[in-house]
Design an enzyme around this catalytic site. Structure first.
Site, mmCIF file in Angstrom:
data_model
loop_
_atom_site.group_PDB
_atom_site.id
_atom_site.type_symbol
_atom_site.label_atom_id
_atom_site.label_comp_id
_atom_site.label_asym_id
_atom_site.label_seq_id
_atom_site.Cartn_x
_atom_site.Cartn_y
_atom_site.Cartn_z
ATOM 1 N N LYS A 1 46.776 42.350 36.326
ATOM 2 C CA LYS A 1 45.536 42.038 37.033
ATOM 3 C C LYS A 1 45.167 43.251 37.870
ATOM 4 O O LYS A 1 45.939 43.703 38.714
ATOM 5 C CB LYS A 1 45.733 40.818 37.934
ATOM 6 C CG LYS A 1 44.501 40.478 38.757
ATOM 7 C CD LYS A 1 44.706 39.198 39.546
ATOM 8 C CE LYS A 1 43.479 38.856 40.360
ATOM 9 N NZ LYS A 1 43.677 37.639 41.160
ATOM 10 N N LYS B 1 43.507 40.932 33.145
ATOM 11 C CA LYS B 1 42.309 40.577 33.904
ATOM 12 C C LYS B 1 41.788 41.783 34.662
ATOM 13 O O LYS B 1 42.600 42.434 35.314
ATOM 14 C CB LYS B 1 42.693 39.456 34.879
ATOM 15 C CG LYS B 1 41.607 39.032 35.826
ATOM 16 C CD LYS B 1 42.145 37.979 36.765
ATOM 17 C CE LYS B 1 41.048 37.602 37.736
ATOM 18 N NZ LYS B 1 41.504 36.624 38.701
HETATM 19 C C1 PBG Z 1 42.458 35.474 43.451
HETATM 20 C C2 PBG Z 1 41.631 35.349 42.229
HETATM 21 C C3 PBG Z 1 40.504 36.139 41.962
HETATM 22 C C4 PBG Z 1 39.988 35.711 40.746
HETATM 23 C C5 PBG Z 1 40.798 34.659 40.290
HETATM 24 N N1 PBG Z 1 41.836 34.453 41.231
HETATM 25 C C6 PBG Z 1 39.828 37.189 42.768
HETATM 26 C C7 PBG Z 1 40.598 38.187 43.475
HETATM 27 O O1 PBG Z 1 41.654 38.638 43.035
HETATM 28 O O2 PBG Z 1 40.128 38.569 44.538
HETATM 29 C C8 PBG Z 1 38.781 36.309 40.102
HETATM 30 C C9 PBG Z 1 38.165 35.598 38.992
HETATM 31 C C10 PBG Z 1 36.810 36.071 38.634
HETATM 32 O O3 PBG Z 1 36.296 37.088 39.137
HETATM 33 O O4 PBG Z 1 36.211 35.381 37.811
HETATM 34 N N2 PBG Z 1 43.702 34.891 43.467
#
Ligand code: PBG
Length: 321
Positions: free
Chosen positions: A195, A248
């Site tokens: 991620k 991601k």
């Molecule tokens: C945070 C989380 C995020 C997303 C899913 N879980 C955002 C972040 O890391 O700040 C993003 C999902 C998206 O942008 O659709 N635990």
């Protein structure tokens, strides 16, 4: 010319015969947002067609989603600031909105697979995914017991897959142990293995009011410049017992999806995130892109790169198509 590749493209019938990648609603996990209140449905401004629902409305929407053939959802909570604190205690409080939502969906829609989010950010007064000390350091190991309580509470409520999304170290093994000890050895873990610290999460943080109150997430999420590091992260999660490895965002990271798919015999998931959805919607609203065709092409490219599972806000629209 002995070789004329165009022969295999000459009709719709032949094109579909030689098509290498096919999408199915079975591949999709539909992310959905639940919020406090009653009889409320509000559109996320930067995500046209995506709504936050109060629980009563979410259950109505679940029936629509299920009738469209969608079989899996990922749920995220939006909470008021009054519910947030330093230790994210709302995340494992019995009777909390999120746990109640999982429980009600599981009872009313037992055939839907529910993926839950295991991270502190929706519940954290600091807006970070982990526990923050007085000096502003985001602590790795101190966060683990909080995540374990959260995951076990979600499993008790009926989650089928837990998704530790904070991108810190040692998550998978710690949660696997905690779930197994509590008798949830059948609950799966989808590791957010690679991620990235991405600008594409903007609309999601708007949707949940979960942007960090200070700093950024670069000490835990990955540097977009790195790919070998994704192999290391995936190997750790594999060895710690993950059932799925996720990348991601998706579209700017197709090489990473392929890298993990080539190297690990687990289903690879990709999160087609909020910003990727927003870009297509914004261009389509301006008449600059054909939204439907761009959606199908984007999703196909994610699958072609090697993702078997796609978390996407397009799931419902694709199913309607
Ligand atoms: C945070 C989380 C995020 C997303 C899913 N879980 C955002 C972040 O890391 O700040 C993003 C999902 C998206 O942008 O659709 N635990």
């Amino acid at each position: 010319m002995l070789r004329r590749p165009r022969r295999n493209r000459q009709s719709a019938a032949i094109r579909s015969m030689v098509e290498e990648t096919t999408l199915s609603v079975n591949d999709f996990i539909y992310p959905m947002f639940v919020m406090e209140g009653q009889n409320l449905t509000t559109e996320v401004k930067s995500m046209p067609g995506i709504f936050r629902y109060s629980l009563d409305k979410l259950l109505e929407e679940m029936a629509v989603v299920q009738d469209l053939g969608i079989r899996s959802i990922a749920l995220f909570p939006q909470l008021g600031e009054d519910k947030k604190d330093k230790t994210a205690s709302e995340s494992y409080r019995q009777g909390s909105l999120y746990l109640e939502a999982i429980n009600k969906i599981k009872n009313q829609f037992p055939d839907i697979a529910i993926m839950s989010d295991v991270a502190m950010d929706p519940y954290s007064a600091d807006g970070h995914d982990g526990y923050v000390d007085e000096k502003g350091n985001i602590l790795n190991d101190e966060t683990l017991p909080i995540l374990a309580k959260m995951a076990v509470a979600q499993a008790q409520a009926g989650a089928d897959i837990v998704g530790p999304s904070d991108m810190m170290d040692g998550r998978i093994e710690f949660l696997r142990d905690a779930l197994d000890i509590e008798g949830f050895s059948n609950v799966s873990i989808m590791a957010y293995s690679a991620k990235y610290a991405s600008a594409f999460y903007g609309p999601f943080r708007d949707a949940l009011d979960s942007a960090p109150k200070f700093g950024d997430k670069k000490t835990y999420q990955m540097n977009p410049a790195n790919s070998r590091e994704a192999l290391l992260e995936a190997e750790l999660d594999f060895n710690e017992g993950a059932d799925f490895l996720m990348v991601k965002p998706a579209l700017a990271y197709l090489d990473i999806i392929k890298l993990l798919n080539d190297n690990f015999d687990l289903p690879i998931a990709a999160y087609n995130v909020s910003g990727e959805y927003a870009m297509v919607k914004a261009a389509a609203q301006n008449g600059w892109l054909d939204g439907t065709k761009t959606m199908v092409e984007s999703l196909t490219s994610i699958k072609r790169a090697g993702a078997k599972v796609i978390l996407t806000y397009f799931a419902k629209e694709y199913a309607q198509l």
